[in-house]
Design a protein around this motif. Structure first.
Motif, PDB file in Angstrom:
ATOM      1  N   SER A 221     -17.710  33.876  55.076  1.00 31.15           N
ATOM      2  CA  SER A 221     -19.142  34.273  55.525  1.00 31.15           C
ATOM      3  C   SER A 221     -18.989  35.465  56.676  1.00 31.15           C
ATOM      4  O   SER A 221     -18.410  35.496  57.402  1.00 31.15           O
ATOM      5  N   LEU A 222     -20.006  36.325  56.265  1.00 33.92           N
ATOM      6  CA  LEU A 222     -20.349  37.584  57.118  1.00 33.92           C
ATOM      7  C   LEU A 222     -21.608  37.251  58.081  1.00 33.92           C
ATOM      8  O   LEU A 222     -21.957  38.065  58.984  1.00 33.92           O
ATOM      9  N   MET A 223     -21.820  36.190  58.127  1.00 33.61           N
ATOM     10  CA  MET A 223     -23.340  35.839  58.418  1.00 33.61           C
ATOM     11  C   MET A 223     -23.390  35.930  60.073  1.00 33.61           C
ATOM     12  O   MET A 223     -24.442  36.550  60.550  1.00 33.61           O
ATOM     13  N   VAL A 224     -22.497  35.551  60.788  1.00 38.59           N
ATOM     14  CA  VAL A 224     -22.694  35.927  62.449  1.00 38.59           C
ATOM     15  C   VAL A 224     -21.693  37.059  62.845  1.00 38.59           C
ATOM     16  O   VAL A 224     -21.686  37.333  63.961  1.00 38.59           O
ATOM     17  N   LEU A 225     -21.282  37.912  61.953  1.00 40.80           N
ATOM     18  CA  LEU A 225     -20.697  39.014  62.290  1.00 40.80           C
ATOM     19  C   LEU A 225     -21.718  40.195  62.711  1.00 40.80           C
ATOM     20  O   LEU A 225     -22.702  40.209  62.116  1.00 40.80           O
ATOM     21  N   ASP A 226     -21.459  40.780  63.757  1.00 33.79           N
ATOM     22  CA  ASP A 226     -22.494  41.836  64.402  1.00 33.79           C
ATOM     23  C   ASP A 226     -21.837  43.143  63.941  1.00 33.79           C
ATOM     24  O   ASP A 226     -20.919  43.777  64.225  1.00 33.79           O
ATOM     25  N   GLY A 227     -22.879  43.684  62.897  1.00 34.72           N
ATOM     26  CA  GLY A 227     -22.547  44.717  62.571  1.00 34.72           C
ATOM     27  C   GLY A 227     -22.048  44.724  60.939  1.00 34.72           C
ATOM     28  O   GLY A 227     -22.047  43.605  60.354  1.00 34.72           O
ATOM     29  N   ASP A 228     -22.035  45.787  60.409  1.00 34.41           N
ATOM     30  CA  ASP A 228     -21.366  45.655  58.788  1.00 34.41           C
ATOM     31  C   ASP A 228     -19.856  45.655  58.870  1.00 34.41           C
ATOM     32  O   ASP A 228     -19.348  46.240  59.654  1.00 34.41           O
ATOM     33  N   ALA A 229     -19.486  45.373  57.692  1.00 35.65           N
ATOM     34  CA  ALA A 229     -17.909  45.368  57.419  1.00 35.65           C
ATOM     35  C   ALA A 229     -17.838  45.974  56.061  1.00 35.65           C
ATOM     36  O   ALA A 229     -18.808  45.628  54.959  1.00 35.65           O
ATOM     37  N   ALA A 230     -17.115  46.668  55.782  1.00 35.16           N
ATOM     38  CA  ALA A 230     -16.985  47.320  54.470  1.00 35.16           C
ATOM     39  C   ALA A 230     -15.304  47.147  54.065  1.00 35.16           C
ATOM     40  O   ALA A 230     -14.510  46.698  54.890  1.00 35.16           O
ATOM     41  N   PRO A 231     -15.121  47.186  52.796  1.00 35.65           N
ATOM     42  CA  PRO A 231     -13.832  46.830  52.272  1.00 35.65           C
ATOM     43  C   PRO A 231     -12.899  47.690  52.955  1.00 35.65           C
ATOM     44  O   PRO A 231     -13.103  49.066  53.141  1.00 35.65           O
ATOM     45  N   GLY A 232     -11.546  47.185  53.284  1.00 35.06           N
ATOM     46  CA  GLY A 232     -10.711  48.162  53.974  1.00 35.06           C
ATOM     47  C   GLY A 232     -10.841  47.621  55.539  1.00 35.06           C
ATOM     48  O   GLY A 232      -9.784  47.808  56.200  1.00 35.06           O
ATOM     49  N   ASP A 233     -11.858  47.202  55.892  1.00 30.66           N
ATOM     50  CA  ASP A 233     -11.916  46.740  57.311  1.00 30.66           C
ATOM     51  C   ASP A 233     -11.182  45.569  57.722  1.00 30.66           C
ATOM     52  O   ASP A 233     -11.085  44.849  56.911  1.00 30.66           O
ATOM     53  N   TYR A 234     -10.757  45.456  58.997  1.00 34.62           N
ATOM     54  CA  TYR A 234     -10.098  44.437  59.556  1.00 34.62           C
ATOM     55  C   TYR A 234     -11.103  43.339  60.457  1.00 34.62           C
ATOM     56  O   TYR A 234     -11.841  44.068  61.047  1.00 34.62           O
ATOM     57  N   VAL A 235     -11.418  42.192  59.938  1.00 32.92           N
ATOM     58  CA  VAL A 235     -11.990  41.337  60.894  1.00 32.92           C
ATOM     59  C   VAL A 235     -11.325  40.123  61.234  1.00 32.92           C
ATOM     60  O   VAL A 235     -10.223  39.757  60.601  1.00 32.92           O
ATOM     61  N   LEU A 236     -11.692  39.493  62.125  1.00 36.63           N
ATOM     62  CA  LEU A 236     -11.188  38.385  62.765  1.00 36.63           C
ATOM     63  C   LEU A 236     -12.010  36.882  62.006  1.00 36.63           C
ATOM     64  O   LEU A 236     -13.162  36.888  62.151  1.00 36.63           O
ATOM     65  N   ILE A 237     -11.075  36.088  61.606  1.00 41.67           N
ATOM     66  CA  ILE A 237     -12.130  35.034  60.779  1.00 41.67           C
ATOM     67  C   ILE A 237     -11.579  33.543  61.531  1.00 41.67           C
ATOM     68  O   ILE A 237     -10.460  33.254  61.995  1.00 41.67           O
ATOM     69  N   HIS A 238     -12.569  32.877  61.978  1.00 37.35           N
ATOM     70  CA  HIS A 238     -12.486  31.637  62.457  1.00 37.35           C
ATOM     71  C   HIS A 238     -13.495  30.696  61.700  1.00 37.35           C
ATOM     72  O   HIS A 238     -14.651  31.074  61.402  1.00 37.35           O
ATOM     73  N   VAL A 239     -12.795  29.552  61.467  1.00 40.02           N
ATOM     74  CA  VAL A 239     -13.271  28.484  60.333  1.00 40.02           C
ATOM     75  C   VAL A 239     -14.203  29.225  59.464  1.00 40.02           C
ATOM     76  O   VAL A 239     -15.293  28.604  59.302  1.00 40.02           O
ATOM     77  N   GLY A 240     -13.819  30.116  58.690  1.00 44.10           N
ATOM     78  CA  GLY A 240     -14.474  30.554  57.397  1.00 44.10           C
ATOM     79  C   GLY A 240     -15.418  31.640  57.893  1.00 44.10           C
ATOM     80  O   GLY A 240     -16.355  32.005  56.716  1.00 44.10           O
ATOM     81  N   TYR A 241     -15.557  32.038  59.208  1.00 44.30           N
ATOM     82  CA  TYR A 241     -16.695  33.035  59.388  1.00 44.30           C
ATOM     83  C   TYR A 241     -15.832  34.209  59.927  1.00 44.30           C
ATOM     84  O   TYR A 241     -14.956  33.912  60.862  1.00 44.30           O
ATOM     85  N   ALA A 242     -16.510  35.418  59.697  1.00 39.60           N
ATOM     86  CA  ALA A 242     -16.167  36.459  60.395  1.00 39.60           C
ATOM     87  C   ALA A 242     -16.697  36.654  61.819  1.00 39.60           C
ATOM     88  O   ALA A 242     -17.989  36.589  61.811  1.00 39.60           O
ATOM     89  N   ILE A 243     -15.902  36.561  62.934  1.00 36.57           N
ATOM     90  CA  ILE A 243     -16.662  36.560  64.048  1.00 36.57           C
ATOM     91  C   ILE A 243     -16.507  38.007  64.733  1.00 36.57           C
ATOM     92  O   ILE A 243     -17.441  38.462  65.734  1.00 36.57           O
ATOM     93  N   GLU A 244     -15.635  38.951  64.440  1.00 36.63           N
ATOM     94  CA  GLU A 244     -15.725  40.131  65.193  1.00 36.63           C
ATOM     95  C   GLU A 244     -14.726  41.279  64.058  1.00 36.63           C
ATOM     96  O   GLU A 244     -13.980  40.632  63.326  1.00 36.63           O
ATOM     97  N   LYS A 245     -14.978  42.473  64.188  1.00 36.13           N
ATOM     98  CA  LYS A 245     -14.137  43.327  63.441  1.00 36.13           C
ATOM     99  C   LYS A 245     -13.063  43.803  64.505  1.00 36.13           C
ATOM    100  O   LYS A 245     -13.363  43.721  65.780  1.00 36.13           O
ATOM    101  N   ILE A 246     -11.881  44.003  64.087  1.00 38.55           N
ATOM    102  CA  ILE A 246     -10.890  44.491  64.980  1.00 38.55           C
ATOM    103  C   ILE A 246     -10.950  46.002  64.833  1.00 38.55           C
ATOM    104  O   ILE A 246     -10.764  46.905  63.923  1.00 38.55           O
ATOM    105  N   ASP A 247     -10.899  46.428  66.102  1.00 34.04           N
ATOM    106  CA  ASP A 247     -11.169  48.121  66.290  1.00 34.04           C
ATOM    107  C   ASP A 247      -9.677  48.613  66.311  1.00 34.04           C
ATOM    108  O   ASP A 247      -9.178  48.429  67.431  1.00 34.04           O
TER     109      ASP A 247
END
Ligand code: SF4
Ligand code: SF4
Lengths: 363, 85
Positions: free
Chosen positions: B30-56
């Protein structure tokens, strides 16, 4: 993902280790609050490359470990309530409560389901409308947004059979309580990476500002941890306690406002009982009045009496950094990961489990 | 418990969900609690089924470069007072 795996680069690690050895810090005690760090420090062998003057202490950083037996007993009682299915993260199952663990309860035939995510718990509630699906929510700030999101989703979808039993806790009041006790000397703190990704690195400024303790927020790769340690040593050496963020690729000063906003929408603060610490005011997350329909504590009348700790278990002192796991008499004998007496041996990030897996030879 | 794992976003799906690759395994998160958008190709940090941050990734490169310097403290120390200089 080259730039990310570069944080394991041994060449770079070596140069930071050399820098650490050149420092003139004198004896220094550095505490990591986060059990994930404890494990990463052991796994990467960081303890063994540190100068003798550096003492690495483990703190209360694992929500499984700090969950009190009274709370565990409540989960057990809920699991035995007719019509209720308890769902929770896998780490919780083996933790022994006063009388039994959720795993033992499941072996008796009561429905206890391990979920990877609150999304799975919601799905279960949708698939089994005739059962009450209760999510036993443990965790710190990192985990709380997933619980909040589940409640918001449940309300949106009109689910009537989903609720949460929250024993979630906040790390900052925990850290404050530990320092207020003054039992251990802490010269520097390695700040939790993923907790901070939610609450922001700025949340830790009270350490240098109010306590004069340097803090470095760290990720979980060897380079992150080495750089954080080095930064703490430098600040200590120069008597300039401040906040350094070596995990800025993930952690922003203000954190994830959206995730924390969801937590604040659903939950409010209340006192909470921590293993090893007792009651800490405003350190627990409970559902707000508006979400009473999703609050297992309001929906099911559970009373638990006579909760007690195992008399031999010294997890409380381990969590406060007062003793190392080796100093517990039953470590590795009566208490092992296969048959744990206390949560510190159960949790994959528990101090006793980390010592058991990585440092038994030194016992 | 709150260890999160990096994942690559593969595709965005309905209901704020996304298909991601977590070291070779595909999973819907789920991207529900991610602050901002994510697009295919982005790296995100996943915790218990939710993306919590984008990796810069740019920030990661900057951090690596910083690790090579003698000091990680960002405040400038007045000249002549820094024992490391
Ligand atoms: S729960 Fe989070 S803060 Fe605690 S040990 Fe695990 S990763 Fe660290
Ligand atoms: S070794 Fe076992 S009994 Fe002793 S403190 Fe650790 S978990 Fe508790």
């Amino acid at each position: 993902m080259s730039v990310l795996t570069a944080f394991r680069d041994s060449e770079r690690a070596r140069s930071i280790i050399e820098r650490i050895h050149r420092r003139n810090t004198g004896d220094i005690s550095i505490m990591e609050f986060c059990g994930g760090h404890t494990v990463a420090i052991f796994r990467s062998g960081i303890r063994s490359v540190m100068p003798e003057s550096v003492r690495m202490l483990s703190g209360p950083g694992c929500p499984v470990c700090v969950t009190s037996n009274a709370d565990l007993d409540r989960a057990v009682a809920l699991a035995k309530t007719p019509g209720v299915t308890i769902t929770t993260y896998g780490d919780m199952l083996k933790v022994p409560g006063s009388r039994e663990s959720l795993m033992q309860v499941r072996a008796q035939g009561y429905p206890v389901e391990i979920v990877y995510s609150t999304l799975d718990a919601l799905k279960l509630a949708e698939e089994q409308p005739d059962r009450e699906i209760v999510f036993f929510a443990i965790g710190f700030e990192t985990t709380a947004p997933a619980a909040a999101a589940a409640v918001l989703q449940a309300r949106k979808r009109g689910l009537k059979n989903f609720s949460i039993c929250s024993v979630m806790k906040l790390t900052i009041p925990g850290a404050r309580a530990l320092l207020a006790m003054g039992e251990v000397k802490v010269d520097g703190v390695i700040g939790p990476g993923h907790v901070s990704s939610i609450i922001g690195s700025d949340a830790w400024r009270f350490l240098p500002e109010e306590h004069g303790i340097p803090v470095a927020i760290s990720g979980f790769e060897p380079l992150d941890l080495l750089a954080a340690t080095d930064a703490i040593m430098e600040m200590h050496e120069q008597r300039r306690p401040a906040l350094v963020n070596t995990y800025s690729r993930v952690v922003r000063p203000e954190g994830n406002r959206k995730a924390w906003g969801a937590v604040e929408e659903v939950f409010t603060l209340d006192e909470a009982g921590w293993r090893g610490f007792g009651i800490i005011p405003e350190s627990g997350l409970v559902l707000r009045e508006e979400f009473a329909d999703f609050d297992a504590d309001r929906r099911f009348d559970i009373t638990v009496e006579d909760s007690e700790e195992h008399p031999a278990c010294r997890c409380g002192e381990v969590l406060r950094g007062v003793i190392t796991p080796h100093e517990c008499k039953v470590f590795g004998t009566a208490c092992t990961p296969e048959s744990p007496l206390g949560p510190c041996m159960v949790s994959s990030e528990g101090s006793c489990a980390a010592y058991y897996h990585y440092q038994r030879q030194l016992a | 418990m709150c260890l999160a794992v990096p994942a690559k976003v593969l595709e965005l799906r309905d209901d704020n969900m996304a298909l991601v690759d977590i070291s070779g395994t595909q999973r819907e998160i789920s991207l529900m609690v991610l602050d901002g958008d994510a697009a295919p190709g982005d790296y995100v940090l996943i915790h218990v089924g939710y993306a919590i941050e984008k990796i810069d990734e740019e920030e990661a490169a900057r951090t690596l470069a910083m690790f090579e310097e003698m000091s990680l403290l960002d405040e400038e120390v007045p000249e002549g007072e820094d024992p490391l200089v």
